[in-house]
Write an enzyme that holds these catalytic residues in place. Structure first.
Site, short mmCIF file in Angstrom:
data_model
loop_
_atom_site.label_atom_id
_atom_site.label_comp_id
_atom_site.label_asym_id
_atom_site.label_seq_id
_atom_site.Cartn_x
_atom_site.Cartn_y
_atom_site.Cartn_z
N GLY A 14 -0.79 4.26 -4.88
CA GLY A 14 -1.19 3.19 -5.79
C GLY A 14 -0.24 2.96 -6.95
O GLY A 14 -0.66 2.48 -8.00
N ASN A 16 1.99 0.68 -7.23
CA ASN A 16 2.02 -0.77 -7.54
C ASN A 16 0.76 -1.19 -8.29
O ASN A 16 0.82 -2.03 -9.20
CB ASN A 16 2.14 -1.57 -6.25
CG ASN A 16 3.58 -1.72 -5.80
OD1 ASN A 16 4.36 -2.41 -6.45
ND2 ASN A 16 3.93 -1.05 -4.71
N LYS A 93 -5.08 -1.44 5.98
CA LYS A 93 -6.04 -2.06 6.92
C LYS A 93 -5.85 -3.57 6.91
O LYS A 93 -5.39 -4.14 5.92
CB LYS A 93 -7.47 -1.74 6.50
CG LYS A 93 -7.87 -0.29 6.74
CD LYS A 93 -8.41 -0.12 8.14
CE LYS A 93 -8.81 1.30 8.46
NZ LYS A 93 -7.76 2.30 8.39
N HIS A 111 5.42 -6.16 0.53
CA HIS A 111 5.95 -5.44 1.69
C HIS A 111 7.33 -4.89 1.33
O HIS A 111 8.14 -5.59 0.72
CB HIS A 111 6.04 -6.42 2.87
CG HIS A 111 6.39 -5.73 4.15
ND1 HIS A 111 5.47 -5.01 4.88
CD2 HIS A 111 7.57 -5.62 4.82
CE1 HIS A 111 6.07 -4.49 5.94
NE2 HIS A 111 7.34 -4.84 5.92
N GLU A 181 9.66 -3.27 -6.67
CA GLU A 181 8.28 -3.74 -6.42
C GLU A 181 7.48 -3.75 -7.72
O GLU A 181 6.75 -4.70 -8.01
CB GLU A 181 7.58 -2.83 -5.40
CG GLU A 181 8.16 -2.89 -4.01
CD GLU A 181 7.37 -2.05 -3.01
OE1 GLU A 181 6.13 -2.00 -3.10
OE2 GLU A 181 8.00 -1.44 -2.13
C1 GAR Z 1 4.77 0.12 -1.15
O1 GAR Z 1 6.12 0.36 -0.93
C2 GAR Z 1 4.34 -1.16 -0.45
O2 GAR Z 1 5.33 -2.14 -0.40
C3 GAR Z 1 4.06 -0.63 0.94
O3 GAR Z 1 3.41 0.59 0.73
C4 GAR Z 1 3.90 1.18 -0.48
C5 GAR Z 1 2.71 1.55 -1.32
O4 GAR Z 1 3.11 2.29 -2.42
N1 GAR Z 1 3.27 -1.55 1.68
C6 GAR Z 1 3.40 -1.73 2.99
O5 GAR Z 1 4.19 -1.09 3.67
C7 GAR Z 1 2.47 -2.78 3.58
N2 GAR Z 1 2.87 -3.13 4.91
P1 GAR Z 1 2.14 2.52 -3.65
O6 GAR Z 1 0.83 3.04 -3.07
O7 GAR Z 1 2.83 3.57 -4.48
O8 GAR Z 1 1.97 1.21 -4.35
#
Ligand code: GAR
Length: 196
Positions: A14, A16, A93, A111, A181
């Protein structure tokens, strides 16, 4: 003006979600995250939500007898929260079609690649970065896009590129992308809320 509400979905750490929450506290994003929904009871995101007075909910399709019952519950929760924007932040999901249709252009995802490359079902997290390294790509990055019925295929809203260095590992590349991100997502959310 009515305050804007955001609901975040996250399955893992989490980071982001935390970056977005911090941006709301600093008023860089003039909105309130009213709820965090996770399919994973052990998600770091959920722990952070609970420590920061954000309603944290565990909701997973596997806990329901029928997909329709899960969809119904999710629809009711969202109706109650009444979000201006639904933000997927590392949520693994699929959002049910019914919900995608109800919240058209109000669900966004981030992404960790330059979509349409390395996107679609099964492409997430470190898998993406490992493939980028294996394929000796010169650049990678992150993409924010609208969520539609098909994984990672919704219209792109914004992208940031980062270089892939010759000595990069999937981990070092992931860290470089993640840093971007955390900067990009709050900016895009701010922009979208100012237009909705
Ligand atoms: C992030 O890098 C996001 O872009 C990716 O998962 C990570 C979550 O990190 N999402 C995907 O791959 C979706 N297809 P976080 O839990 O530290 O935010």
């Amino acid at each position: 003006m009515k305050p804007k509400n955001i609901v975040v979905f996250a399955s893992g750490t989490g980071s982001n979600f935390k970056a977005l929450h911090k941006a709301t506290l600093k008023k860089e994003v003039p909105a309130r995250i009213t709820a965090l929904i996770s399919d994973n009871p052990d998600a770091g995101a959920l722990k952070y939500a609970r420590e920061n007075d954000i309603r944290g909910l565990v909701l997973s399709p596997k806990d329901f007898d029928k997909p329709a019952a899960y969809e119904d519950e999710l629809r009711k929760i969202l109706e109650w929260e009444s979000p201006n924007l639904i933000v997927l932040a590392g949520y693994l999901k699929k959002i049910p079609d019914e919900i995608v249709d109800l919240y058209k252009r109000r669900i966004v995802n981030i992404h960790p690649a330059l979509l349409p490359k390395y996107g679609g079902k099964g492409w997430y997290g470190m898998r993406v970065h490992r493939a980028v390294i294996e394929n000796r790509e010169k650049e990678s990055g992150c993409t924010v896009h609208y969520v539609t019925r098909t994984y990672d295929e919704g219209p792109v809203i914004a992208q940031v590129k980062v270089p892939v260095r010759v000595d990069d590992t999937a981990e070092s590349l992931a860290a470089r992308v993640l840093k971007q991100e955390h900067l990009l997502y709050p900016k895009v959310v701010r922009f979208l809320l100012s237009h909705n």
